[in-house]
Design a protein around this motif. Sequence first.
Motif, PDB file in Angstrom:
ATOM      1  N   ASN A 157      16.442  42.189 -31.166  1.00 47.01           N
ATOM      2  CA  ASN A 157      16.919  41.947 -29.798  1.00 47.01           C
ATOM      3  C   ASN A 157      17.675  40.621 -29.657  1.00 47.01           C
ATOM      4  O   ASN A 157      18.361  40.402 -28.654  1.00 47.01           O
ATOM      5  CB  ASN A 157      15.735  41.971 -28.809  1.00 47.01           C
ATOM      6  CG  ASN A 157      15.127  43.347 -28.677  1.00 47.01           C
ATOM      7  OD1 ASN A 157      15.777  44.348 -28.973  1.00 47.01           O
ATOM      8  ND2 ASN A 157      13.878  43.411 -28.244  1.00 47.01           N
ATOM      9  N   ASP A 158      17.522  39.749 -30.663  1.00 50.72           N
ATOM     10  CA  ASP A 158      18.194  38.449 -30.611  1.00 50.72           C
ATOM     11  C   ASP A 158      19.587  38.492 -31.242  1.00 50.72           C
ATOM     12  O   ASP A 158      20.267  37.465 -31.283  1.00 50.72           O
ATOM     13  CB  ASP A 158      17.359  37.387 -31.343  1.00 50.72           C
ATOM     14  CG  ASP A 158      16.085  37.039 -30.600  1.00 50.72           C
ATOM     15  OD1 ASP A 158      16.043  37.270 -29.372  1.00 50.72           O
ATOM     16  OD2 ASP A 158      15.134  36.560 -31.231  1.00 50.72           O
ATOM     17  N   PRO A 184      19.899  33.258 -29.726  1.00 47.04           N
ATOM     18  CA  PRO A 184      19.129  32.060 -29.353  1.00 47.04           C
ATOM     19  C   PRO A 184      19.689  30.763 -29.925  1.00 47.04           C
ATOM     20  O   PRO A 184      19.571  29.706 -29.305  1.00 47.04           O
ATOM     21  CB  PRO A 184      17.731  32.350 -29.919  1.00 47.04           C
ATOM     22  CG  PRO A 184      17.658  33.836 -29.995  1.00 47.04           C
ATOM     23  CD  PRO A 184      19.043  34.274 -30.366  1.00 47.04           C
ATOM     24  N   THR A 185      20.290  30.832 -31.108  1.00 44.15           N
ATOM     25  CA  THR A 185      20.783  29.602 -31.751  1.00 44.15           C
ATOM     26  C   THR A 185      22.303  29.502 -31.750  1.00 44.15           C
ATOM     27  O   THR A 185      22.850  28.418 -31.977  1.00 44.15           O
ATOM     28  CB  THR A 185      20.304  29.527 -33.209  1.00 44.15           C
ATOM     29  OG1 THR A 185      20.827  30.657 -33.934  1.00 44.15           O
ATOM     30  CG2 THR A 185      18.787  29.529 -33.280  1.00 44.15           C
ATOM     31  N   GLY A 186      22.985  30.624 -31.537  1.00 45.36           N
ATOM     32  CA  GLY A 186      24.441  30.615 -31.597  1.00 45.36           C
ATOM     33  C   GLY A 186      24.999  30.666 -33.008  1.00 45.36           C
ATOM     34  O   GLY A 186      26.217  30.565 -33.204  1.00 45.36           O
ATOM     35  N   VAL A 187      24.136  30.810 -34.014  1.00 42.63           N
ATOM     36  CA  VAL A 187      24.589  30.885 -35.410  1.00 42.63           C
ATOM     37  C   VAL A 187      25.302  32.219 -35.635  1.00 42.63           C
ATOM     38  O   VAL A 187      24.817  33.277 -35.215  1.00 42.63           O
ATOM     39  CB  VAL A 187      23.403  30.742 -36.379  1.00 42.63           C
ATOM     40  CG1 VAL A 187      23.849  30.964 -37.822  1.00 42.63           C
ATOM     41  CG2 VAL A 187      22.770  29.367 -36.223  1.00 42.63           C
ATOM     42  N   ARG A 235      21.541  30.689 -43.179  1.00 37.25           N
ATOM     43  CA  ARG A 235      21.960  29.659 -42.229  1.00 37.25           C
ATOM     44  C   ARG A 235      20.825  29.303 -41.266  1.00 37.25           C
ATOM     45  O   ARG A 235      20.647  28.138 -40.913  1.00 37.25           O
ATOM     46  CB  ARG A 235      23.198  30.128 -41.467  1.00 37.25           C
ATOM     47  CG  ARG A 235      24.447  30.162 -42.344  1.00 37.25           C
ATOM     48  CD  ARG A 235      25.686  30.590 -41.597  1.00 37.25           C
ATOM     49  NE  ARG A 235      26.848  30.514 -42.462  1.00 37.25           N
ATOM     50  CZ  ARG A 235      28.059  30.946 -42.134  1.00 37.25           C
ATOM     51  NH1 ARG A 235      28.271  31.500 -40.944  1.00 37.25           N
ATOM     52  NH2 ARG A 235      29.068  30.839 -42.997  1.00 37.25           N
ATOM     53  N   LEU A 236      20.067  30.302 -40.850  1.00 37.69           N
ATOM     54  CA  LEU A 236      18.942  30.031 -39.954  1.00 37.69           C
ATOM     55  C   LEU A 236      17.846  29.258 -40.680  1.00 37.69           C
ATOM     56  O   LEU A 236      17.204  28.375 -40.102  1.00 37.69           O
ATOM     57  CB  LEU A 236      18.389  31.343 -39.391  1.00 37.69           C
ATOM     58  CG  LEU A 236      19.276  32.060 -38.370  1.00 37.69           C
ATOM     59  CD1 LEU A 236      18.673  33.416 -38.003  1.00 37.69           C
ATOM     60  CD2 LEU A 236      19.477  31.213 -37.113  1.00 37.69           C
ATOM     61  N   LEU A 237      17.620  29.587 -41.959  1.00 34.33           N
ATOM     62  CA  LEU A 237      16.626  28.855 -42.741  1.00 34.33           C
ATOM     63  C   LEU A 237      17.043  27.400 -42.888  1.00 34.33           C
ATOM     64  O   LEU A 237      16.231  26.482 -42.706  1.00 34.33           O
ATOM     65  CB  LEU A 237      16.467  29.490 -44.125  1.00 34.33           C
ATOM     66  CG  LEU A 237      15.547  28.740 -45.104  1.00 34.33           C
ATOM     67  CD1 LEU A 237      14.120  28.694 -44.569  1.00 34.33           C
ATOM     68  CD2 LEU A 237      15.582  29.378 -46.484  1.00 34.33           C
ATOM     69  N   ALA A 238      18.317  27.173 -43.200  1.00 36.87           N
ATOM     70  CA  ALA A 238      18.811  25.803 -43.358  1.00 36.87           C
ATOM     71  C   ALA A 238      18.667  25.022 -42.052  1.00 36.87           C
ATOM     72  O   ALA A 238      18.263  23.855 -42.045  1.00 36.87           O
ATOM     73  CB  ALA A 238      20.266  25.819 -43.814  1.00 36.87           C
ATOM     74  N   ALA A 239      18.984  25.671 -40.928  1.00 38.41           N
ATOM     75  CA  ALA A 239      18.880  25.015 -39.629  1.00 38.41           C
ATOM     76  C   ALA A 239      17.429  24.667 -39.308  1.00 38.41           C
ATOM     77  O   ALA A 239      17.127  23.578 -38.804  1.00 38.41           O
ATOM     78  CB  ALA A 239      19.463  25.908 -38.539  1.00 38.41           C
ATOM     79  N   ALA A 240      16.510  25.595 -39.614  1.00 41.08           N
ATOM     80  CA  ALA A 240      15.090  25.359 -39.350  1.00 41.08           C
ATOM     81  C   ALA A 240      14.563  24.220 -40.212  1.00 41.08           C
ATOM     82  O   ALA A 240      13.781  23.379 -39.745  1.00 41.08           O
ATOM     83  CB  ALA A 240      14.285  26.631 -39.612  1.00 41.08           C
TER      84      ALA A 240
END
Length: 358
Positions: free
Chosen positions: A221-222, A251-254, A278-283
Amino acid sequence: MFEAVEELIGEHADLEKQLADPSVHADQANARKLNKRYAELTPIVATYRSWKQTGDDIGTARELAADDPEFAAEVKELEEQREELTEKLRLLLVPRDPSDDKDVLLEIKAGAGGDESALFAGDLLRMYLRYAERIGWKTEIIDSTESELGGYKDVQVAVKTKGNATPEPGNGVWARMKYEGGVHRVQRVPSTESQGRIHTSAAGVLVTPEAEEVDVEIHANDLRIDVYRSSGPGGQSVNTTDSAVRITHVPTGVVASCQNEKSQLQNKEQAMRILRSRLLAAAQEEAESKAADARRSQVRTVDRSEKIRTYNFPENRISDHRVGFKAYNLDQVLDGDLDAVIQACVDADSAAKLAAAQ
């Protein structure tokens, strides 16, 4: 000194017993986790045992030297060995990056310099592909946008170890390649330059550890998924169907996209692969920032003033501005001989961590 190692020796012995139990390997995920930790501890345990043994040998040699002066030279030699082992053990005990054994996604983007920058991005791609070949890693071009003169406006490559074996500590793909993130500047006479003038242009490199599905939780859903028609250099259509995929994590715009594969499903799978990393790197960056221990930053914008490395063709020189490394073998480096350049970054990073831990 090194009292904490005794506890690690106990953990190492316990892991050895667990891995010798056939039932443990029924759970492959757990077995990989145990193997990884065992591989991390093995060099620490081996070095510590050598360090202790050398200390005992020094004591024995000193006793013998009291009666026979010829043993004095052996004492000096053993003391030098112990100093080397002490330094090695200190480095091994420096906290490691938990992503060091991960594979990576490497993205190269042309920046300031127009066509020349795109050609340089192509040179960087070739350099990394050759380096991976020398090391014995596998590479896979996931997505790319070529320029009209044959370079790349943007190219994304997966770099991974062969097989399922856990790499030796410090030799994983991320452990070596993470230092490549940033702006790379080139100084040379472009092939399009008729007056023989040296031009400066830049390309950006972004390196992220490749995430597995268990590393990042993504809810359907995201996601916003858009499909479009892929295109080649100059905007010429190379596909008659809407097979290219762009995925946005709302949610993050990635955003991650892929158009290289023939089917929409394949492009979606590759785009999800990029998005997870990319989400892992951001987290990881957010967590490390909160802990006031942010990892070495990677320049996300291709601005020549924020360069990490310069490739000077007229002088056949390569310079890494972060650690002061300089060498005059640029032709060899571009052919994949990157070890000395990367090792200079590894050594500087280790020294900084060691200083911080003291």
